[in-house]
Write a protein that holds these residues in place. Structure first.
Motif, short mmCIF file in Angstrom:
data_model
loop_
_atom_site.label_atom_id
_atom_site.label_comp_id
_atom_site.label_asym_id
_atom_site.label_seq_id
_atom_site.Cartn_x
_atom_site.Cartn_y
_atom_site.Cartn_z
N GLN A 301 0.82 -1.21 0.00
CA GLN A 301 0.00 0.00 0.00
C GLN A 301 0.85 1.27 0.00
O GLN A 301 0.60 2.20 -0.77
CB GLN A 301 -0.91 -0.01 1.23
CG GLN A 301 -2.08 -0.98 1.15
CD GLN A 301 -3.15 -0.54 0.20
OE1 GLN A 301 -3.45 0.66 0.10
NE2 GLN A 301 -3.74 -1.47 -0.52
N THR A 407 -6.20 2.67 -4.86
CA THR A 407 -5.54 3.13 -3.63
C THR A 407 -5.41 4.66 -3.63
O THR A 407 -4.94 5.26 -4.61
CB THR A 407 -4.15 2.48 -3.50
OG1 THR A 407 -4.30 1.07 -3.46
CG2 THR A 407 -3.45 2.96 -2.23
N ALA A 412 -3.27 5.91 2.33
CA ALA A 412 -2.25 4.89 2.50
C ALA A 412 -1.07 5.41 3.30
O ALA A 412 -0.43 4.64 4.04
CB ALA A 412 -1.77 4.39 1.13
#
Length: 416
Positions: A301, A407, A412
Motif C-alpha cells: 500500500q 488506492t 495509505a
C-alpha cells in the motif's frame, strides 16, 4: 511511446522475497499448481487419445470404411458389375463382396449367437486385416464347398472348440422337411482362431467362405453386399455419397461413422468431460494468484501511494500488478507445457519403471487386451490447454490490480 516502468516494477515484485516470505511462498505454489494442472491435462488427454486411437484401429482393422448393400435387404445379384465400378473410383483402395448371416453356433450344449460373414480370403485382404489377426490357422483355409469356419478367440473358448472341431451354424432361413418347417443348419469344421482385442469381434464374429454363406442364406449367385476401403477414412461420409451418386442411388451405402457413431460420440464426450474436470486444477491455481495479488496489494500500500504521488497513473499501477500475476501464470504455463509434452511422450517407460519398482501392474495383460499405456500427443490439445491456463491466469489478475489502482495516496500514507 512505450513505457516499460510497470513491466519493470511488476517483475521486481515477482522476484522480491525480502519482506514477506509467505507471499513468495503463495506465488510459488500458484505457479506449481498451474504447472501440475497443465501436466496432468496434457498427459491424461494424450493417454485418452492413445486409447481412442488404439480402439479405433482395432475396430477399423475388421470393419470396412463403407458398406454397399441392397436397399430392400435382399441379395445383390449384380455385385460383380458393382464391384468393378466401385474399384474404378479414384478414392477407393479396395472392395470385396460378402455374405452376412445372423445365426447361432452350437456345440453340444453350448449355444451362442454370432455374426457369420462369408468372404473371399484373397479379396478380403483389400478391406480388412483379418490375416494379421489370426492366432491359429490361416484365412486361406476357407475354401468353397469345404464348409470351414474361423472363430473369434472368445467365441471359440465359450463353445469349447478349437481347430479341427465341429460346430453347427443355425440360420433364420427355414427349410421344408417331412417333419415340418425347420431352420437351416449346417455343420462346419473350425479351421482357425482370430483375436482382434475387441469383444464385438472376438466374442460375436465368425468367418466362412463366401459361397458357403450364399448356400446357407439360399442366395444362389447373389451376395449381401460389397465392403469398401477408402484412401482417407475421415472423408468416408463425403466419399460414400460420391460413390452412391456414381452408382445411380439404387443402393444403400453406409460408412463407418454411421455404424459406430454412438461409440465414437461417447469417447469424444468422455474426453471432453475429463478435460473439463481436470481443468479445475488450473482454476484452483488461478484463484491462488488472486489471493497472492490481494496480499501483495495490501503489503505494498505505501509503495503504491508513493508511486501515485510521483505521478504514476492508476492504469499503470494496475498494469504493475497484472504484470506480476501474468508472469506467474506464464512461467507456470511454459514449464507445465514442456513437462507435460515430455512426460506424455515417455509415459510408457515411466509407467513401466513404476510397475517394476513397486511390483504392480496397472493394466494386467491377463485381464486387459491393452497391457501398455498408449499415448498420442495432439498439438491442438497442448495449445488449447496452455492457452486456456494462461488466459485464466491473466483474468485472475484483473480484480486485485484494479483494487491496487483504487488506492488513495493520502489514506495509505496517513499512518506511515
Amino acid at each position: 511511446m512505450f513505457h516499460p516502468l510497470p513491466l519493470y516494477i511488476g517483475l521486481r515484485y515477482t522476484r522480491a522475497k525480502r519482506r514477506n516470505h509467505f507471499i513468495s511462498f503463495i506465488s510459488g505454489t500458484s505457479m506449481v499448481g498451474i504447472t501440475l494442472g497443465i501436466v496432468a491435462l496434457i498427459v491424461v488427454l494424450s493417454v485418452m487419445n492413445g486409447f481412442h486411437k488404439e480402439i479405433q484401429q482395432r475396430i477399423l482393422s475388421m470393419a470396412s470404411h463403407a458398406t454397399l448393400t441392397d436397399p430392400y435387404g435382399g441379395g445383390m445379384t449384380d455385385w460383380r458389375e458393382v464391384l468393378q465400378r466401385v474399384r474404378a473410383h479414384p478414392d477407393v483402395v479396395g472392395a470385396a463382396p460378402f455374405v452376412e448371416v445372423q445365426g447361432m453356433l452350437v456345440n453340444s450344449s453350448y449355444v451362442s449367437g454370432a455374426l457369420v460373414r462369408g468372404i473371399v480370403p484373397t479379396e478380403e485382404d483389400e478391406v480388412a486385416d483379418l490375416r494379421e489377426q489370426m492366432v491359429s490357422g490361416s484365412v486361406d483355409d476357407l475354401a468353397d464347398g469345404e464348409f470351414r469356419i474361423i472363430l473369434g478367440r472368445d467365441l471359440a473358448a465359450f463353445l469349447g472348440v478349437g481347430p479341427g472341431d465341429k460346430v453347427t451354424v443355425v440360420t433364420p432361413q427355414v427349410s421344408a422337411t417331412p417333419v415340418g418347417i425347420m431352420p437351416r443348419l449346417k455343420r462346419f469344421t473350425v479351421s482357425g482362431i482370430f483375436a482382434v482385442g475387441m469383444a464385438d469381434y472376438d466374442r460375436n464374429a465368425a468367418f466362412i467362405h463366401l459361397r458357403d454363406g450364399a448356400k446357407l442364406m439360399n442366395y444362389g449367385e447373389a451376395v449381401s453386399g460389397v465392403r469398401i476401403k477408402l484412401t482417407d477414412m475421415w472423408e468416408a461420409p463425403r466419399l460414400s455419397r460420391e460413390i452412391a451418386y456414381d452408382l445411380g442411388g439404387s443402393y444403400r451405402l453406409i460408412d463407418w461413422t454411421q455404424v459406430h457413431s454412438n461409440f465414437f460420440s461417447a469417447l469424444a464426450i468422455e474426453k471432453r468431460m475429463m478435460g473439463i474436470i481436470l481443468f479445475l486444477i488450473v482454476a484452483v491455481a488461478a484463484f491462488n494468484i488472486v489471493s497472492t495479488l490481494v496480499m501483495v496489494v495490501t503489503d505494498k500500500q505505501s509503495d503504491i501511494a508513493v508511486l501515485r504521488t510521483l505521478g504514476l497513473s492508476p492504469a499503470r499501477v494496475m498494469a504493475v500488478f497484472m504484470v506480476q500475476g501474468t508472469a506467474i501464470g506464464l512461467i507456470g504455463t511454459l514449464i507445465g507445457m514442456f513437462a507435460g509434452v515430455v512426460l506424455a511422450w515417455n509415459v510408457e517407460p515411466v509407467v513401466g519403471t513404476i510397475e517394476t519398482l513397486f511390483s504392480v501392474h496397472f493394466l494386467d495383460p491377463t485381464i486387459y487386451y491393452i497391457s501398455q499405456l498408449p499415448s498420442d500427443v495432439h498439438l491442438a490439445d497442448v495449445l488449447s490447454i496452455s492457452g486456456g491456463a494462461f488466459l485464466m491466469s491473466v483474468l485472475a489478475t484483473i480484480y486485485p490490480a484494479w483494487r491496487a489502482a483504487q488506492t488513495q495516496p493520502a489514506e495509505a500514507l496517513r499512518y506511515e
